[in-house]
Every structure is written in structure tokens, then in C-alpha cells.
Design a protein around this motif. Structure first.
Motif, PDB file in Angstrom:
ATOM      1  N   TYR A 181       0.830  -1.215   0.000  1.00 34.13           N
ATOM      2  CA  TYR A 181       0.000   0.000   0.000  1.00 34.13           C
ATOM      3  C   TYR A 181       0.863   1.263   0.000  1.00 34.13           C
ATOM      4  CZ  TYR A 181      -3.381   3.548   1.253  1.00 34.13           C
ATOM      5  OH  TYR A 181      -4.154   4.687   1.239  1.00 34.13           O
ATOM      6  N   LYS A 224      -3.774   4.518  -4.996  1.00 32.62           N
ATOM      7  CA  LYS A 224      -4.310   4.572  -3.629  1.00 32.62           C
ATOM      8  C   LYS A 224      -5.751   5.082  -3.623  1.00 32.62           C
ATOM      9  CE  LYS A 224      -0.076   5.119  -0.890  1.00 32.62           C
ATOM     10  NZ  LYS A 224       0.702   6.011   0.000  1.00 32.62           N
ATOM     11  N   GLU A 239      -6.567  -0.428   1.716  1.00 27.20           N
ATOM     12  CA  GLU A 239      -6.439   0.423   2.901  1.00 27.20           C
ATOM     13  C   GLU A 239      -7.417  -0.027   3.987  1.00 27.20           C
ATOM     14  OE1 GLU A 239      -6.434   5.186   4.011  1.00 27.20           O
ATOM     15  OE2 GLU A 239      -7.738   4.447   2.411  1.00 27.20           O
TER      16      GLU A 239
END
Length: 236
Positions: free
Chosen positions: A207, A215, A224
Motif C-alpha cells: 500500500y 491509492k 487500505e
């Protein structure tokens, strides 16, 4: 002559829609399908739902034009005239581009050739890499089963250890692929769909290396959220 006309028709459809930003122009051909229904599907609220369909009568060609805001996994599914549903689904990365899928009715998912999607190309590249780990894992499972059946538990134990090693290598190969392709939506997709039980530190590493665009994507958000869930519940 018929094939030439068919491909000219698909080409004209693609050209006519090529200026439609944010839309996927999906065209293709299912060899052997004369009568039936093709369903275009995606995941919505954790459920697989059909978002469009087309009835096939005579011609095996099909086309869908759907808004696609960002690259996302879609599915193509077929129901025959007699109401029987195929067990196979074609899984592909939809993108706001012209995409072509050609396949056969007899081997609907296996024979599928998808072109026009960059993330799909990356996904197929990943699948080729990971297949050798999956194939070896199946071999070890079979060898271990046969060894225990013959009473050779010591050999079976060694094979079980080898199997765990292969699975670990498969996970690491997935993490490595995601890191190397951090500017593609396929990277977070693989982490949440193929190795979501890997150590949180690996999820976090991938990530953190994603570009800002990724993202902010659907699968970037899913990754996330997975990391936050694991941290909240203290899952390593």
C-alpha cells in the motif's frame, strides 16, 4: 467473407464509440453460441449482480457499452436457450476503453482471449507467473496423500513441509508482482483478492508503494480498509 464483414462491423462500432470518455465498449464473439443470453456482471455491495445482458439469436457476436469510471473486475456469463447456466465465468479487468473478448461456448472461460485492457494484460502476466506454484502445490498434495495411504508418514510430512514452502513462495511472488506494478489497479486487487491473509506488514508495504492514483482507486481503498481492519483487530 462473413468473417471479414463481422470484424468490419466490430471495428466500426469501436471507432464510432472511441470518443466516449469514461465508457467501455466491449465487443466480441462466442464461437458455437447460436441462441442464449450473455450477462455482464460485477460486484456490488459484496454481491455479484448482472448489470446488463444481451440475447444472442443466430449471430455469435455481442457488444456492450457501459460507463466505467475506473479499472475494475467484471464478469461475462452465459445462459443457453434451454435455461442452463454455464459453470464458467470470464473474469476480466474492465477499463474505459474498447475491449474485445473472443472465446468458445465449449470452453467459455479457458479459451477467452481479452485485448484492450492494460490491467488485464498485467493480470494475465501474473497468472502465468503464479501457475507454476499452483501446479507444484497440487502435485505435492497428491504425493502427500499417496504417501500416507501407503503408510509412509515420514515422507508425507516432508512433502507437507515442501507444500508450505511453495505456498509461501507463491505469496511472496504475489507481493513482489504488486510492488513492481504499483502504478496499476491490478496491484491492490491482487493483495485483497489473492493474498488477503498474508502478514499485515506485507499488505502495508504494498500500500505504501502505490502511486497516489492507485491509492485513490477502488482496490486501493479496499486494501487500505483491509489494513485498517487488521490493525484494529490486532491481526498480524
Amino acid at each position: 467473407m462473413f468473417k471479414t464483414l463481422r470484424y468490419l462491423m466490430l471495428l466500426l462500432l469501436t471507432i464510432s464509440c472511441s470518443n466516449n470518455d469514461g465508457k467501455m465498449i466491449l465487443t466480441g464473439h462466442v464461437k458455437g453460441l447460436k441462441k442464449g443470453t450473455l450477462f455482464l456482471q460485477k460486484i456490488k455491495d459484496s454481491s455479484l449482480v448482472s448489470i446488463d445482458s444481451i440475447t444472442i439469436k443466430g449471430s455469435s457476436d455481442f457488444s456492450f457499452i457501459k460507463p466505467v469510471l475506473e479499472p475494475e473486475i467484471y464478469y461475462l456469463y452465459v445462459r443457453l436457450e434451454n435455461g442452463i447456466l454455464n459453470d464458467d465465468r470470464i473474469i476480466f479487468f474492465a477499463e474505459p476503453n474498447p475491449i474485445i473478448i473472443n472465446t468458445t461456448l465449449n470452453n467459455f472461460a479457458i479459451d477467452a482471449k481479452v485485448s484492450g485492457s492494460t490491467n488485464q494484460d498485467k493480470l494475465e502476466e501474473y497468472n502465468k507467473i503464479i501457475t507454476r506454484y499452483s501446479d507444484r502445490n497440487l502435485e505435492l498434495i497428491k504425493e502427500s496423500f499417496n504417501s500416507r495411504k501407503k503408510g509412509n508418514d515420514s515422507l508425507a510430512d516432508r512433502l507437507d513441509k515442501s507444500q508450505k514452502s511453495i505456498l509461501a513462495k507463491k505469496y511472496l511472488a504475489t507481493v513482489s508482482f504488486a510492488l513492481l506494478n504499483n502504478d496499476y489497479e491490478v496491484a491492490p486487487y491482487l493483495m485483497v483478492s489473492r493474498v488477503n491473509d498474508v502478514k499485515t506488514s506485507y499488505l502495508d508495504s504494498v500500500y505504501n508503494q502505490l502511486t497516489l492514483k492507485i491509492k485513490d482507486s477502488k482496490y486501493g481503498y479496499d486494501l487500505e480498509s483491509l489494513i485498517q481492519f487488521r490493525n484494529k483487530n490486532k491481526i498480524n
